[in-house]
Scaffold this motif. Sequence first.
Motif, PDB file in Angstrom:
ATOM      1  N   THR A   1     -23.910  14.911  45.735  1.00 48.61           N
ATOM      2  CA  THR A   1     -24.432  14.871  44.365  1.00 48.61           C
ATOM      3  C   THR A   1     -25.396  16.016  44.075  1.00 48.61           C
ATOM      4  OG1 THR A   1     -26.174  13.363  45.072  1.00 48.61           O
ATOM      5  CG2 THR A   1     -24.144  12.372  44.185  1.00 48.61           C
ATOM      6  N   GLN A   2     -25.352  17.075  44.859  1.00 48.42           N
ATOM      7  CA  GLN A   2     -26.275  18.198  44.683  1.00 48.42           C
ATOM      8  C   GLN A   2     -26.188  18.789  43.271  1.00 48.42           C
ATOM      9  OE1 GLN A   2     -25.672  21.407  47.447  1.00 48.42           O
ATOM     10  NE2 GLN A   2     -27.631  22.357  46.963  1.00 48.42           N
ATOM     11  N   VAL A   3     -24.998  18.998  42.761  1.00 51.06           N
ATOM     12  CA  VAL A   3     -24.828  19.555  41.416  1.00 51.06           C
ATOM     13  C   VAL A   3     -25.381  18.588  40.364  1.00 51.06           C
ATOM     14  CG1 VAL A   3     -23.115  20.267  39.694  1.00 51.06           C
ATOM     15  CG2 VAL A   3     -22.860  20.976  42.063  1.00 51.06           C
ATOM     16  N   LEU A   4     -25.136  17.298  40.560  1.00 52.30           N
ATOM     17  CA  LEU A   4     -25.639  16.300  39.626  1.00 52.30           C
ATOM     18  C   LEU A   4     -27.167  16.234  39.657  1.00 52.30           C
ATOM     19  CD1 LEU A   4     -23.013  13.497  40.282  1.00 52.30           C
ATOM     20  CD2 LEU A   4     -23.114  15.034  38.317  1.00 52.30           C
ATOM     21  N   ASP A   5     -27.746  16.330  40.840  1.00 50.86           N
ATOM     22  CA  ASP A   5     -29.201  16.338  40.958  1.00 50.86           C
ATOM     23  C   ASP A   5     -29.799  17.546  40.237  1.00 50.86           C
ATOM     24  OD1 ASP A   5     -29.372  13.948  42.419  1.00 50.86           O
ATOM     25  OD2 ASP A   5     -29.150  14.996  44.339  1.00 50.86           O
ATOM     26  N   MET A   6     -29.155  18.705  40.360  1.00 48.01           N
ATOM     27  CA  MET A   6     -29.633  19.904  39.662  1.00 48.01           C
ATOM     28  C   MET A   6     -29.540  19.710  38.152  1.00 48.01           C
ATOM     29  SD  MET A   6     -28.372  23.126  42.098  1.00 48.01           S
ATOM     30  CE  MET A   6     -27.224  23.589  40.866  1.00 48.01           C
ATOM     31  N   ALA A   7     -28.459  19.090  37.690  1.00 47.29           N
ATOM     32  CA  ALA A   7     -28.298  18.845  36.250  1.00 47.29           C
ATOM     33  C   ALA A   7     -29.372  17.888  35.734  1.00 47.29           C
ATOM     34  CB  ALA A   7     -26.906  18.295  35.970  1.00 47.29           C
ATOM     35  N   LEU A   8     -29.732  16.900  36.540  1.00 48.43           N
ATOM     36  CA  LEU A   8     -30.826  16.000  36.165  1.00 48.43           C
ATOM     37  C   LEU A   8     -32.135  16.769  36.031  1.00 48.43           C
ATOM     38  CD1 LEU A   8     -30.251  12.834  38.396  1.00 48.43           C
ATOM     39  CD2 LEU A   8     -30.220  12.919  35.902  1.00 48.43           C
ATOM     40  N   GLU A   9     -32.429  17.625  36.990  1.00 49.52           N
ATOM     41  CA  GLU A   9     -33.664  18.399  36.972  1.00 49.52           C
ATOM     42  C   GLU A   9     -33.720  19.339  35.774  1.00 49.52           C
ATOM     43  OE1 GLU A   9     -34.214  20.368  40.739  1.00 49.52           O
ATOM     44  OE2 GLU A   9     -34.013  18.489  41.845  1.00 49.52           O
ATOM     45  N   GLN A  10     -32.595  19.892  35.389  1.00 48.58           N
ATOM     46  CA  GLN A  10     -32.540  20.824  34.267  1.00 48.58           C
ATOM     47  C   GLN A  10     -32.522  20.113  32.915  1.00 48.58           C
ATOM     48  OE1 GLN A  10     -28.986  22.998  35.140  1.00 48.58           O
ATOM     49  NE2 GLN A  10     -29.944  24.205  36.758  1.00 48.58           N
ATOM     50  N   GLY A  11     -32.361  18.796  32.932  1.00 50.07           N
ATOM     51  CA  GLY A  11     -32.316  18.053  31.675  1.00 50.07           C
ATOM     52  C   GLY A  11     -30.952  18.040  31.015  1.00 50.07           C
TER      53      GLY A  11
END
Length: 132
Positions: free
Chosen positions: A89-99
Amino acid sequence: MKHTTGVLYVDSEQHNLNAFRAYFREFKEYNIHLFKTGIDAVFALHTEKIDIIIADQIRPEVTGFEFVSAARFKDSPPLIIVLTVHTDTQVLDMALEQGTLFRYFPKPVNFQELHFALIDAKLTLINRPNSH
């Protein structure tokens, strides 16, 4: 008239759409739009009031992220929830952080947890600057 929240759910698997419809049938505060294809769902983005998008990350024609990018054109873009079978889920975690992404859930989805996320999303929308 009571305000309803427009929820668009796109998933290529009909049984997931049926289960979603069955679970959320009793919740009248949602105006639910279900689609099997991203193409039909994109049309609904232009013709319906959509506040929250729920998209399966793995789609036959486009990924969930590619689909939801079509929603970013709006002045007040919908909140995005992605469902995924992947454990990376690394890409999803980055998307969460970026809003870019509001939440994500593993499949099979726990509808009670998803409902709590929808309630949280509604509160976020209410508290959004320039919300009506």
